[in-house]
Design an enzyme around this catalytic site. Structure first.
Site, mmCIF file in Angstrom:
data_model
loop_
_atom_site.group_PDB
_atom_site.id
_atom_site.type_symbol
_atom_site.label_atom_id
_atom_site.label_comp_id
_atom_site.label_asym_id
_atom_site.label_seq_id
_atom_site.Cartn_x
_atom_site.Cartn_y
_atom_site.Cartn_z
ATOM 1 N N CYS A 1 1.135 -1.560 -0.272
ATOM 2 C CA CYS A 1 0.291 0.523 -0.021
ATOM 3 C C CYS A 1 0.907 1.252 -0.097
ATOM 4 C CB CYS A 1 -0.963 0.141 1.701
ATOM 5 S SG CYS A 1 -2.266 -0.983 0.708
ATOM 6 N N ASP A 2 2.051 0.945 -0.618
ATOM 7 C CA ASP A 2 2.847 2.666 0.162
ATOM 8 C C ASP A 2 3.102 2.481 -1.296
ATOM 9 O OD1 ASP A 2 5.088 4.041 -0.297
ATOM 10 O OD2 ASP A 2 5.679 2.797 1.917
#
Ligand code: PLP
Length: 380
Positions: free
Chosen positions: A328-329
Site C-alpha cells: 500500500c505504499d
C-alpha cells in the site's frame, strides 16, 4: 537461468508451493564465480562482501573454497565464523562502527579494520589495541550504476594523517581501500583509484609509514538487461594499472566482490497480481507483481538497476508498462520513469522470472510490511 533452477521451480509449482514469490540461488554458479575471480586476479585475496547475500549456504561454500570475508557488522562477522572462516580471514570493513562493536569483534579475534577519519582510529586504538587498519579514500564512482557516493572515505591527503595517527596510537597502518562504485561497467575505473592509492603509499613512506596492502573493493558487475564485460577483462585492466602505478613493487591486494559473486546465481519468481490502466486513453498498462521494493527489489529505487524479466509470452509484441509492487505504499513502484516493455498478451496469474537477483535482494526484503512475509529463499 540454469537447468537446476528451472527444475526446482517446476517441482515447486507441481507441488502447489508457488503461492508466494521466491528467490532461488544456484550454488554451482557461485562456485564458478569464485573460481573466475581467483583466476582473473590470481595475486589478490578474495574477501566476499557478506552483505550481498549472507545465506549460510553461500558463506559455507565460499569458506570451503578458501574465500575471506568483508563484513559490515558484528552479526556478519558471526555469520562468517559460523560458516567456518577463521578470524584472520575476516575484515571489519565498515568505516562506521560503534566502539563496543569494535571491542566485540576484537574479542572474536578480528584484527583487520577499516577507517576513514581520526575519530574512528581513536575508537579502534581503545577497543582493538594493536590491530591493523586500512584507510578508505573517496572516489567519485563515475561509470557505476549503483554509486556509493561520498558517504565513505576521505581525501587521499587526509588518509596520510589518519594512518599517521593510527601509528602513533599503537595500531598497524596496513593499507588503503577504495570502492569504484557498485555495478561498475568501466573496466578502467580502477586505474585512477590505484593512482590515488599509490600517491598515499608514497606520502606515507615519506613519513616513515610503510603500507603493505591495497583493498580494491567490489564493483564487479552482474548481467542485468545489458551485457557487462567479463571478469577477466577487469583482471587484466587492474593488473595493468597496478604495474603502472606501483612499478615492480606491487603491494598485497584484496578484492571484495559482492554483486559479481552472487548476482547472476539468483532468480526471483513472481506472479502478476493485476494489470490495469489509469484511463481508457492510456497506452501504458500498470502491471502489479507480488514482489516490489519492500519484498527485496529495493535496488530499483532510482530505476538504475534494470533487471531482465522473462515471461511465458516472450517473443510476443511488447508495449511499455509501469511495473509496481503489491504493498500500500505508493513508493512501491519499480519502473515508471522508464516504463518496462512487456508482452501485450501478459495475463493476471502469469509467473515472471526476474534474472540476476542473487545479490542485494533477500536482505532488503522487509519483515511483514502489509503482512507480506519476507522473501522466501532457496539455495540449491
Ligand atoms: N566492499 C565494501 C566496503 C562495500 O561497501 C561493498 C558494497 O556496498 C562491497 C565491497 C561490495 O560491492 P559490490 O557488490 O559492488 O561488489
Amino acid at each position: 537461468m540454469t537447468e537446476r533452477i528451472q527444475e526446482f521451480l517446476r517441482n515447486r509449482r507441481s507441488e502447489g508451493l508457488d503461492t508466494e514469490p521466491c528467490l532461488v540461488v544456484d550454488l554451482e554458479v557461485v562456485r564458478d564465480n569464485y573460481q573466475t575471480f581467483s583466476k582473473a586476479l590470481p595475486d589478490s585475496r578474495v574477501f566476499y562482501a557478506v552483505k550481498a547475500n549472507p545465506a549460510p549456504e553461500v558463506l559455507s561454500l565460499l569458506a570451503s573454497m578458501g574465500s575471506c570475508f568483508d563484513t559490515a557488522t558484528v552479526a556478519e562477522i558471526e555469520m562468517a565464523l559460523a560458516a567456518g572462516a577463521t578470524p584472520d580471514r575476516i575484515s571489519y570493513g565498515n568505516t562506521i562502527k560503534k566502539e563496543r562493536d569494535i571491542a566485540r569483534a576484537f574479542a572474536l579475534g578480528i584484527r583487520l579494520f577499516s577507517v576513514d577519519c581520526a575519530a574512528e582510529v581513536e575508537k579502534i586504538a581503545r577497543a582493538a589495541p594493536g590491530a591493523k587498519v586500512f584507510c578508505r579514500i573517496l572516489y567519485d564512482c563515475a561509470g557505476a550504476e549503483w554509486p556509493l557516493s561520498r558517504k565513505f572515505g576521505c581525501d587521499p591527503e587526509m588518509a596520510v594523517d589518519v594512518l599517521d595517527l593510527a601509528k602513533r596510537l599503537g595500531l598497524e597502518p596496513y593499507g588503503i581501500s577504495f570502492h569504484v562504485g557498485s555495478q561498475q561497467r568501466k573496466v578502467k575505473a580502477w586505474d585512477r583509484a590505484l593512482a590515488m592509492a599509490s600517491t598515499v603509499f608514497r606520502d606515507c613512506a615519506e613519513r616513515g609509514i610503510n603500507l603493505s596492502m591495497v583493498n580494491m573493493g567490489g564493483g564487479f558487475p552482474t548481467k542485468y538487461l545489458r551485457d557487462v564485460p567479463p571478469v577477466v577483462q577487469y583482471g587484466r585492466s587492474i593488473f595493468r594499472a597496478l604495474r603502472k602505478h606501483f612499478g615492480n613493487q606491487i603491494p598485497e591486494t584484496i578484492i571484495e566482490p559482492g554483486r559479481g559473486m552472487v548476482g547472476n546465481a539468483g532468480i526471483i519468481e513472481t506472479e502478476v497480481v493485476l494489470i490495469s490502466k489509469k484511463s481508457d486513453e492510456d497506452e501504458v498498462r500498470w502491471v502489479y507483481l507480488d514482489i516490489g521494493k519492500f519484498g527485496g527489489l529495493a535496488e530499483t529505487m532510482d530505476e538504475s538497476i534494470r533487471y531482465a524479466i522473462r515471461t511465458p509470452h516472450d517473443g510476443a509484441e511488447m508495449t511499455p508498462c509501469v511495473l509496481a509492487g503489491p504493498t500500500c505504499d505508493s513508493a512501491d513502484v519499480l519502473y515508471e520513469k522508464m516504463p518496462y516493455p512487456l508482452p501485450v498478451t501478459l495475463e493476471i496469474g502469469d509467473k515472471l522470472l526476474i534474472e540476476g537477483t542473487g545479490a542485494y535482494t533477500s536482505t532488503y526484503s522487509s519483515v511483514a510490511f502489509n503482512g507480506i512475509p519476507p522473501l522466501r529463499t532457496y539455495h540449491i
